[in-house]
Design an enzyme around this catalytic site. Structure first.
Site, mmCIF file in Angstrom:
data_model
loop_
_atom_site.group_PDB
_atom_site.id
_atom_site.type_symbol
_atom_site.label_atom_id
_atom_site.label_comp_id
_atom_site.label_asym_id
_atom_site.label_seq_id
_atom_site.Cartn_x
_atom_site.Cartn_y
_atom_site.Cartn_z
ATOM 1 N N HIS A 101 0.823 -1.210 0.000
ATOM 2 C CA HIS A 101 0.000 0.000 0.000
ATOM 3 C C HIS A 101 0.857 1.260 0.000
ATOM 4 O O HIS A 101 0.543 2.239 -0.677
ATOM 5 C CB HIS A 101 -0.910 0.018 1.236
ATOM 6 N N GLU A 103 -8.210 -12.170 -21.226
ATOM 7 C CA GLU A 103 -7.067 -12.359 -20.330
ATOM 8 C C GLU A 103 -6.714 -13.826 -20.161
ATOM 9 O O GLU A 103 -5.780 -14.167 -19.439
ATOM 10 C CB GLU A 103 -7.364 -11.729 -18.966
ATOM 11 N N ASP A 117 -3.024 -10.626 -16.600
ATOM 12 C CA ASP A 117 -3.335 -12.057 -16.466
ATOM 13 C C ASP A 117 -3.025 -12.823 -17.745
ATOM 14 O O ASP A 117 -2.672 -14.000 -17.696
ATOM 15 C CB ASP A 117 -4.808 -12.241 -16.093
ATOM 16 N N CYS A 156 -6.429 -2.886 -21.516
ATOM 17 C CA CYS A 156 -6.509 -2.220 -20.211
ATOM 18 C C CYS A 156 -5.480 -2.737 -19.219
ATOM 19 O O CYS A 156 -5.564 -2.471 -18.039
ATOM 20 C CB CYS A 156 -7.918 -2.364 -19.628
#
Length: 571
Positions: free
Chosen positions: A186, A428, A452, A499
């Site tokens: 994070h 994907e 992926d 994307c």
């Protein structure tokens, strides 16, 4: 001068002096008399309330400075502070171990964090840092400590928890270095959002840094130069100046069309995670949203979000750019993104298990609620619905059938929606790429998810450092699959976009345009860079380059060729 090697967590260069982060002082009594248990519980409850107020302020500040998506971590922290499981462990330590409130919180946080850290899921491992962060905050409040600590210079720390990073004053902290952490933590994500150069995972080398040491933090390559000579400092100052000039140049193309030299339009869109991210989409000069990840509505929730909650969120995104294309991906949960209200059976290989469309077709009540919400929201703009992880025609047909059921229900209930909503799939899975010509008959568009697609094509876990050499979207099999999908879409008269991470890499732009992609979706920071590259291309030349690249045999050969091509561009 000497050099430290770490992980490049956030790009950019910072020059400054080292200031070590002040570690929390754990100066409290661990054991209390059993008669004090009620008072210790009351102290804990009071600290909970104070923590919630602090987190609300931190969430608001982070949303303003870094964006809504980055601020969501603190919304999750607010839920965790009052989570019944966490509270139960704290109270158990007070009641049964005669622990003080501070000791009970610290022990409970450590126990739960250790449990999360031991799980296989990367998403759940990241929750360990969140729990530690919450424990640290509560202990500080219980000890009467203040939330604000101001630092000036390059911050050095063992680790930076999410709230540590969000609380940094960017006017004074020019970069940071940590012993622990990785690129997907994070804190690294927050650093990238804030534009703070960062190098993490330097290990024990951090202990050799002294307050006042002059350093150069190179977040591009993951290096820290300690007490460099003046000629090296001047070289890096020149690099910073060039980066600033480059940023100014890129900012100037924001309002210009994304067109090649010979007038071919390539649509540039953004990937987002929350409605609040739309401000950044517009500021980046993007033309819409190529991927709205809807998981934020579901993760860290103890119950299924209502249809009304979902309608409100989807409408907010659509209404922000009502005339632009907004691609909303249906729930992509499972794998490393488990839903608390569903749970999940242990899976030997979650990435190949019950996730995305597979999970949705098992929990059709959850899925249909989302589809109803999406259709209801469609009246607010130009909605495109995208199904993730489609591998077979049967999966696609089943998803479309459920969408049709949802539409019929809304018709019967007299609830308005657009009947011409475009439906596509995220490509994907190699199986989908292999039958793209068949799938093209059933969809309005394709969007290629390279993250992926690389993992599944190369049979390599993208989080496993030992097979990192395979996790490269320039691998020839991946490039050929992308070409296959683009060709199938063109033949069927459907648009094809991308994307994944590759879409935002300017090195890949000539190749993707040459293969026939007409839409690229990326993070907002990449839009000006890719737009500038597109405006220097000629479509016929890119097609020749793509044909040439498809014949190359290795990823290194492809990258070398693209680097040669990139030399002729201004940036």
């Amino acid at each position: 001068m000497w050099k430290i090697k770490g992980i490049a967590a956030s790009a950019g260069i910072a020059i400054g002096t080292i200031v070590h982060m002040q570690e929390a002082v754990h100066d409290f009594c661990r054991l209390v008399d059993a008669s004090q248990a009620p008072a210790e519980k009351e102290r804990f409850y009071t600290a909970q309330q104070a923590a919630e107020k602090e987190l609300e302020i931190l969430q608001e500040r982070t949303a303003i400075n870094m964006g809504e998506q980055q601020a969501e971590v603190f919304a999750a922290h607010k839920l965790m502070v009052t989570d019944p499981s966490f509270v139960e462990v704290v109270l158990n330590h007070i009641d049964n171990h005669q622990a003080s409130a501070e000791a009970a919180v610290e022990d409970a946080a450590n126990e739960i964090a250790a449990m999360f850290a031991g799980l296989d899921s990367e998403y759940m491992q990241e929750r360990a840092a969140d729990i530690k962060d919450i424990g640290k905050r509560l202990v500080r409040i219980l000890q009467g400590g203040t939330a604000e600590v101001n630092y000036t210079g390059v911050l050095a720390a063992q680790d930076l928890l999410p709230s540590d990073t969000a609380a940094l004053d960017l006017n004074y902290v020019s970069g940071f270095i940590t012993a622990l952490g990785g690129k997907t933590s994070h804190s690294s994500i927050l650093a990238r959002a804030a534009g703070i150069p960062a190098v993490v995972g330097v290990g024990s080398a951090l202990e050799k840094l002294n307050n006042g040491d002059n350093v150069i933090v190179d977040g591009h390559v993951g290096e820290v130069l300690v007490n460099p000579e003046e000629d090296i400092l001047n070289d890096y100052r020149l690099r910073i100046k060039k980066e600033q000039e480059r940023a100014a140049l890129l900012a100037s193309v924001g309002h210009l069309p994304s067109e090649t030299l010979d007038g071919h339009h390539i649509e540039l869109a953004c990937n987002i995670g929350t409605p609040g991210d739309m401000e950044k989409v517009i500021a980046a000069g993007a033309e819409g949203v190529g991927l709205f990840r809807t998981e934020f509505l579901f993760l860290d929730k103890t119950s299924v979000p209502t249809e009304e909650e979902q309608v409100e969120s989807y409408k907010a995104v659509l209404a922000a750019m009502p005339d632009k294309k907004i691609v909303i991906r249906t729930l992509d949960a499972g794998g490393d993104k488990q839903l608390p209200f569903i749970g999940g059976l242990p899976e030997a290989n979650p990435a190949l298990g019950l996730r995305a469309i597979r999970l949705c077709m098992v929990y059709q009540d959850v899925f249909k609620t989302q589809l109803r919400a999406l259709l209801r929201a469609s009246v607010a703009g130009n909605l495109h619905i995208m199904f993730p992880m489609i591998a077979t025609v049967d999966e696609l047909l089943s998803a479309k059938a459920l969408l049709n059921e949802a539409a019929k229900e809304l018709t019967q209930e007299g609830i308005p929606y657009k009947s011409d909503v475009a439906v596509g799939i995220m490509v994907e899975v190699p199986a989908a790429a292999a039958i793209a010509d068949i799938l093209a008959e059933e969809v309005d568009f394709f969007s290629i998810g390279t993250n992926d697609l690389v993992q599944y094509t190369m049979a390599a876990d993208r989080m496993n450092e030992h097979v990192a050499y395979l996790s490269d979207y320039f691998q020839p099999p991946v490039v050929r699959l992308i070409g296959n999908v683009a060709k199938a879409a063109q033949k069927a008269g459907k648009w094809v976009g991308m994307c994944g991470e590759m879409a935002g890499d300017p090195l890949a732009t000539p190749l993707l345009v040459g293969l026939g992609l007409t839409e690229l979706s990326m993070n907002g920071r990449a839009v000006p860079v890719v737009k500038h590259r597109i405006r220097q291309l000629d479509i016929k030349q890119t097609q020749k380059w793509a044909d040439d690249i498809l014949s190359l045999r290795t990823a290194s050969d492809i990258k070398k060729r693209l680097e040669e091509i990139a030399l002729q561009f201004e940036i």
